[in-house]
Write a protein that holds these residues in place. Structure first.
Motif, PDB file in Angstrom:
ATOM      1  N   VAL A  19       0.889  -0.880  -0.152  1.00 24.65           N
ATOM      2  CA  VAL A  19      -0.264   0.138  -0.121  1.00 24.65           C
ATOM      3  C   VAL A  19       0.917   1.453  -0.030  1.00 24.65           C
ATOM      4  CG1 VAL A  19      -1.647   1.204   1.323  1.00 24.65           C
ATOM      5  CG2 VAL A  19      -1.995  -1.097   1.095  1.00 24.65           C
ATOM      6  N   MET A  23       1.454   4.251  -2.793  1.00 22.14           N
ATOM      7  CA  MET A  23       1.200   5.635  -2.675  1.00 22.14           C
ATOM      8  C   MET A  23       2.459   6.553  -3.187  1.00 22.14           C
ATOM      9  SD  MET A  23      -0.086   5.686   1.245  1.00 22.14           S
ATOM     10  CE  MET A  23       0.048   7.406   1.245  1.00 22.14           C
ATOM     11  N   GLU A 128      -1.478  -1.484  -5.257  1.00 21.82           N
ATOM     12  CA  GLU A 128      -2.563  -1.394  -4.171  1.00 21.82           C
ATOM     13  C   GLU A 128      -3.484  -2.772  -4.195  1.00 21.82           C
ATOM     14  OE1 GLU A 128      -5.736   1.785  -2.403  1.00 21.82           O
ATOM     15  OE2 GLU A 128      -5.020   1.973  -4.693  1.00 21.82           O
ATOM     16  N   TYR A 148      -9.995   1.441   7.712  1.00 19.30           N
ATOM     17  CA  TYR A 148      -8.998   1.406   6.758  1.00 19.30           C
ATOM     18  C   TYR A 148      -9.013   0.362   5.612  1.00 19.30           C
ATOM     19  CZ  TYR A 148      -4.150   0.094   5.471  1.00 19.30           C
ATOM     20  OH  TYR A 148      -3.184  -0.533   4.765  1.00 19.30           O
ATOM     21  N   SER A 151     -11.310   1.549   2.755  1.00 21.17           N
ATOM     22  CA  SER A 151     -10.634   2.847   2.253  1.00 21.17           C
ATOM     23  C   SER A 151      -9.641   2.545   1.223  1.00 21.17           C
ATOM     24  CB  SER A 151      -9.910   3.990   3.053  1.00 21.17           C
ATOM     25  OG  SER A 151     -10.852   4.554   3.876  1.00 21.17           O
ATOM     26  N   THR A 152      -8.738   1.506   1.482  1.00 12.31           N
ATOM     27  CA  THR A 152      -7.865   0.988   0.312  1.00 12.31           C
ATOM     28  C   THR A 152      -8.414   0.414  -0.522  1.00 12.31           C
ATOM     29  OG1 THR A 152      -7.566  -0.816   1.765  1.00 12.31           O
ATOM     30  CG2 THR A 152      -5.916   0.880   2.387  1.00 12.31           C
ATOM     31  N   SER A 155     -10.488   3.011  -2.809  1.00 15.10           N
ATOM     32  CA  SER A 155      -9.228   3.752  -4.181  1.00 15.10           C
ATOM     33  C   SER A 155      -8.883   2.746  -5.177  1.00 15.10           C
ATOM     34  CB  SER A 155      -8.464   4.177  -3.146  1.00 15.10           C
ATOM     35  OG  SER A 155      -7.668   3.223  -2.653  1.00 15.10           O
ATOM     36  N   THR A 156      -8.734   1.418  -4.784  1.00 13.50           N
ATOM     37  CA  THR A 156      -8.211   0.565  -5.607  1.00 13.50           C
ATOM     38  C   THR A 156      -9.241   0.404  -6.727  1.00 13.50           C
ATOM     39  OG1 THR A 156      -6.877  -0.640  -4.174  1.00 13.50           O
ATOM     40  CG2 THR A 156      -7.491  -1.949  -6.112  1.00 13.50           C
ATOM     41  N   ASN A 186      -6.895  10.041   0.404  1.00 16.03           N
ATOM     42  CA  ASN A 186      -7.737   8.949   0.653  1.00 16.03           C
ATOM     43  C   ASN A 186      -6.822   7.941   1.329  1.00 16.03           C
ATOM     44  OD1 ASN A 186     -10.126   7.226   1.081  1.00 16.03           O
ATOM     45  ND2 ASN A 186      -8.917   6.021  -0.100  1.00 16.03           N
ATOM     46  N   LEU A 187      -5.884   7.609   0.812  1.00 13.97           N
ATOM     47  CA  LEU A 187      -4.617   6.694   1.275  1.00 13.97           C
ATOM     48  C   LEU A 187      -3.727   7.381   2.558  1.00 13.97           C
ATOM     49  CD1 LEU A 187      -3.164   4.903  -1.874  1.00 13.97           C
ATOM     50  CD2 LEU A 187      -4.883   3.911  -0.236  1.00 13.97           C
ATOM     51  N   THR A 191      -4.080   5.445   6.032  1.00 15.31           N
ATOM     52  CA  THR A 191      -2.736   5.031   6.870  1.00 15.31           C
ATOM     53  C   THR A 191      -2.207   5.616   7.907  1.00 15.31           C
ATOM     54  OG1 THR A 191      -1.404   6.405   5.217  1.00 15.31           O
ATOM     55  CG2 THR A 191      -1.825   3.944   4.495  1.00 15.31           C
TER      56      THR A 191
END
Length: 365
Positions: A19, A23, A128, A148, A151-152, A155-156, A186-187, A191
């Motif tokens: 992740v 970024m 990601e 968390y 969110s990841t 975005s993916t 977002n990331l 994080t």
């Protein structure tokens, strides 16, 4: 980092590294997109007020010349026409404006950096996605059990949907810069503020509905996001076209950006279509959540804050789609309503989980 005994610590650490690596790559894509916009030149057509008001006549004249030329070449027979350049009509029906040349502005250097940006975005997406999969393998469950992970994954999916549009030859590279910008934000929040150690789920989440309900919610949110970007750009471009059509002086830098975007009508159509296409799936998401609530809590609807705001979001998008189909609400009014609807989705995403207590408060924040 302290992990539960049922968690694969090596895979969990690998997921975190992937992740963070994504970024870094997204950051490179961000700068490449910036260079693409900087190096791109303004449209060679030079969209002045005269060009805006006379675009339809010019296109008609060009088509007439093509017809006559084709008739001569075919000995006066049936004309063979080349596909004309697309001229789109604004939602309000006031202007016929051709699409802009894109972020690169038709220059070689701009296009080169644009391709680099897309390549970096694709690489960041792969890293990601690998991080999301590693997280799922580490805990042997769906990788969206807390904010968390949601969110990841979100975005993916957003980046993956954007890349899918590009693969289908859709002219959506203008989404690239705002996309990687918001993905990085977002990331960054995920994080730092929202980070949660890999762990097992609370009992209420042990259901196959976790795979169905939450995955559809994530996909709907990703598509709604792309629609919101298109809507925002539509409003900006429509204001610009209106000013130029009235002969109002526009700053050179701002004009350069606006002229490289698709026409307002194109942006409006894109936003409407993606929102309309995903709305039935959002309806299914709410229904699936109600069925899951019945299995987990013994009732299908209990006016929990998450349920309420999911329904408010549904109503907002339903109003937008209805208003968009009504002649008096096309254009800026409907676009503003679309942004309000996406704002409801965002509050349901962040606000309800962070600031409101309810049965969905197991989100890990």
């Amino acid at each position: 980092m302290i992990l539960a005994a049922t968690t694969n610590e090596n895979l969990a650490n690998t997921a975190n590294v992937l992740v963070y690596s994504s970024m870094a790559i997204y950051t490179l894509a961000f700068f490449a997109h910036i260079v693409e916009w900087v190096l791109g030149s303004r449209s060679k057509v030079g969209r002045t007020a005269a060009a805006l008001t006379g675009a339809g006549a010019a296109a008609k004249a060009t088509a007439t010349v093509e017809v006559r030329t084709a008739e001569k070449e075919n000995g006066g027979g049936t004309a063979v026409l080349e596909r004309p350049k697309v001229i789109t009509r604004s939602a309000a029906g006031r202007r016929d404006v051709p699409d802009g040349p894109g972020a690169a502005g038709g220059t070689f250097k701009g296009d080169l950096y644009g391709r680099i940006a897309v390549s970096m975005t694709a690489l960041g997406f792969l890293l990601e996605a690998a991080g999301v999969i590693s997280r799922a393998m580490a805990v042997q469950r769906a990788p969206w059990g807390n904010m968390y992970e949601f969110s990841t994954t979100f975005s993916t999916v957003a980046v993956g949907t954007y890349l899918a549009f590009l693969l289908t030859k859709k002219n959506v590279r203008w989404i690239g810069l705002p996309l990687v910008t918001t993905v990085l934000l977002n990331l960054g929040i995920a994080t730092t503020v929202l980070y949660t150690d890999s762990d097992q789920l609370v009992p209420a989440l042990h259901s196959y509905w976790l795979w169905i309900h939450v995955s559809t919610a994530i996909f709907c949110g990703a598509v709604f996001y792309l629609g919101a970007v298109g809507t925002l750009f539509y409003l900006l471009r429509d204001v610009y076209e209106s000013k130029v059509a009235r002969g109002v002086t526009v700053g050179r830098a701002w004009a350069s950006i606006m002229e490289r975007l698709p026409a307002a009508a194109t942006l409006d159509k894109f936003s409407y279509r993606v929102n309309a296409a995903v709305f039935p799936l959002w309806t299914f998401t709410i229904i699936a959540g109600a069925i899951w609530a019945g299995d987990a809590w013994g009732r299908y609807w209990g006016w929990d804050p998450k349920e309420v705001w999911s329904f408010i979001t549904w109503v907002a998008y339903a109003c937008y789609l209805h208003a968009r189909a009504t002649a008096g609400w096309k254009g800026r009014k409907a676009a503003t309503l679309a942004l309000v609807a996406f704002g409801c989705w965002l509050f349901n995403y962040y606000g309800v989980n962070i600031f409101v207590t309810g049965k969905h408060s197991y989100a890990g924040v």
